[in-house]
Scaffold this motif. Structure first.
Motif, PDB file in Angstrom:
ATOM      1  N   TYR A   1       5.000  -1.135  -8.802  1.00 18.16           N
ATOM      2  CA  TYR A   1       3.476  -0.183  -8.472  1.00 18.16           C
ATOM      3  C   TYR A   1       4.180   0.878  -9.084  1.00 18.16           C
TER       4      TYR A   1
ATOM      5  N   ILE B   1      -7.113   0.184  -3.531  1.00 13.91           N
ATOM      6  CA  ILE B   1      -6.280  -0.041  -2.110  1.00 13.91           C
ATOM      7  C   ILE B   1      -6.940  -1.661  -1.846  1.00 13.91           C
TER       8      ILE B   1
ATOM      9  N   PHE C   1      -8.793   5.060  -6.266  1.00 13.07           N
ATOM     10  CA  PHE C   1      -7.647   5.299  -5.601  1.00 13.07           C
ATOM     11  C   PHE C   1      -8.164   3.548  -4.469  1.00 13.07           C
ATOM     12  N   ALA C   2      -8.840   4.113  -4.150  1.00 16.84           N
ATOM     13  CA  ALA C   2      -9.847   2.949  -3.170  1.00 16.84           C
ATOM     14  C   ALA C   2      -9.908   1.738  -3.931  1.00 16.84           C
TER      15      ALA C   2
ATOM     16  N   LEU D   1       0.998  -1.511   0.188  1.00 15.64           N
ATOM     17  CA  LEU D   1       0.212  -0.217   0.452  1.00 15.64           C
ATOM     18  C   LEU D   1       0.403   0.942  -0.149  1.00 15.64           C
TER      19      LEU D   1
ATOM     20  N   ILE E   1      -5.572  -5.491  -1.165  1.00 14.68           N
ATOM     21  CA  ILE E   1      -5.728  -5.603   0.130  1.00 14.68           C
ATOM     22  C   ILE E   1      -5.822  -7.053   0.226  1.00 14.68           C
TER      23      ILE E   1
ATOM     24  N   LEU F   1       1.757   1.376  -3.565  1.00 13.76           N
ATOM     25  CA  LEU F   1       0.972   1.998  -4.347  1.00 13.76           C
ATOM     26  C   LEU F   1       0.440   3.617  -3.948  1.00 13.76           C
ATOM     27  N   SER F   2       0.402   3.892  -2.809  1.00 11.62           N
ATOM     28  CA  SER F   2       0.264   5.331  -3.047  1.00 11.62           C
ATOM     29  C   SER F   2       1.224   6.102  -3.657  1.00 11.62           C
TER      30      SER F   2
END
Length: 203
Positions: A129, A151, A147-148, A51, A155, A54-55
């Protein structure tokens, strides 16, 4: 985000996550030595590391991530040192349920940080990434909802794939209950953990 785009990302991530590497080796070794519950914090640490990258990719911080090479190097060696410490504990553990339980009940946050550092120090994850992801998704048009969604995919995919490895290793561990088998299992897990540490440093 288009379902086909999310599906392509999920497939690429699944293939990348399922391929053997330091993260999988560390999780399998942890599950062999401490059972599934003992491996959960490490699995979560691996997810957190993904994550982070990814961010970086989503917010256009790839150059910043690359400039933090020294920081990631420190994280890499710290994680490798902790994996070595776990390996020594597993190697020296007595072949009894109490001893294995003691290994399993080590501080979860340390195991979480070990998983996080393994991912942050893994060039394969960084390349996925920061180099491959932009070829799958137009990050300049990425919305908050998109983006959500990414995520959520990260996960779910990692929990299924990496958690599956941990569950399989824990199941294999449960099949061997004699003191001799448990001793061999502990030492095998310790060797794998040390190998994961070496792989982290070597990459």
């Amino acid at each position: 985000m288009e379902p086909t785009t999310l599906a392509a990302f999920a497939l690429a991530l699944t293939l990348a996550a399922a391929s053997p590497g330091p993260g999988i080796a560390a999780v399998v070794a942890r599950a062999l030595g401490a059972g599934f519950r003992g491996a959960v914090p490490m699995v979560l640490g691996l997810v957190a590391g993904d994550l982070v990258y990814l961010s970086f990719a989503a917010f256009g911080l790839a150059a910043l991530a690359a400039s933090f090479g020294t920081v990631f190097l420190v994280v890499k060696y710290a994680g490798a040192a902790y994996l070595i410490w776990l390996a020594v504990r597993l190697w020296r553990a007595e072949p009894s349920a109490q001893a294995v339980g003691a290994v399993a009940t080590g501080r979860p946050w340390r195991t979480f940080l070990a998983g996080l550092s393994v991912t942050l120090g893994n060039p394969k994850v960084m390349v996925f990434y920061l180099a491959l992801l932009p070829s799958l998704i137009d990050l300049e048009r990425l919305t908050a909802l998109g983006f959500a969604e990414l995520i959520a995919v990260v996960i779910v995919v990692l929990l299924v794939v990496v958690g599956g490895y941990a569950a399989a290793a824990a199941r294999a561990r449960d099949l061997f209950r004699s003191p001799r088998a448990m001793k061999l299992m502990n030492r095998g897990a310790g060797t794998m953990m040390a190998g994961a540490a070496v792989a982290v440093v070597a990459k």
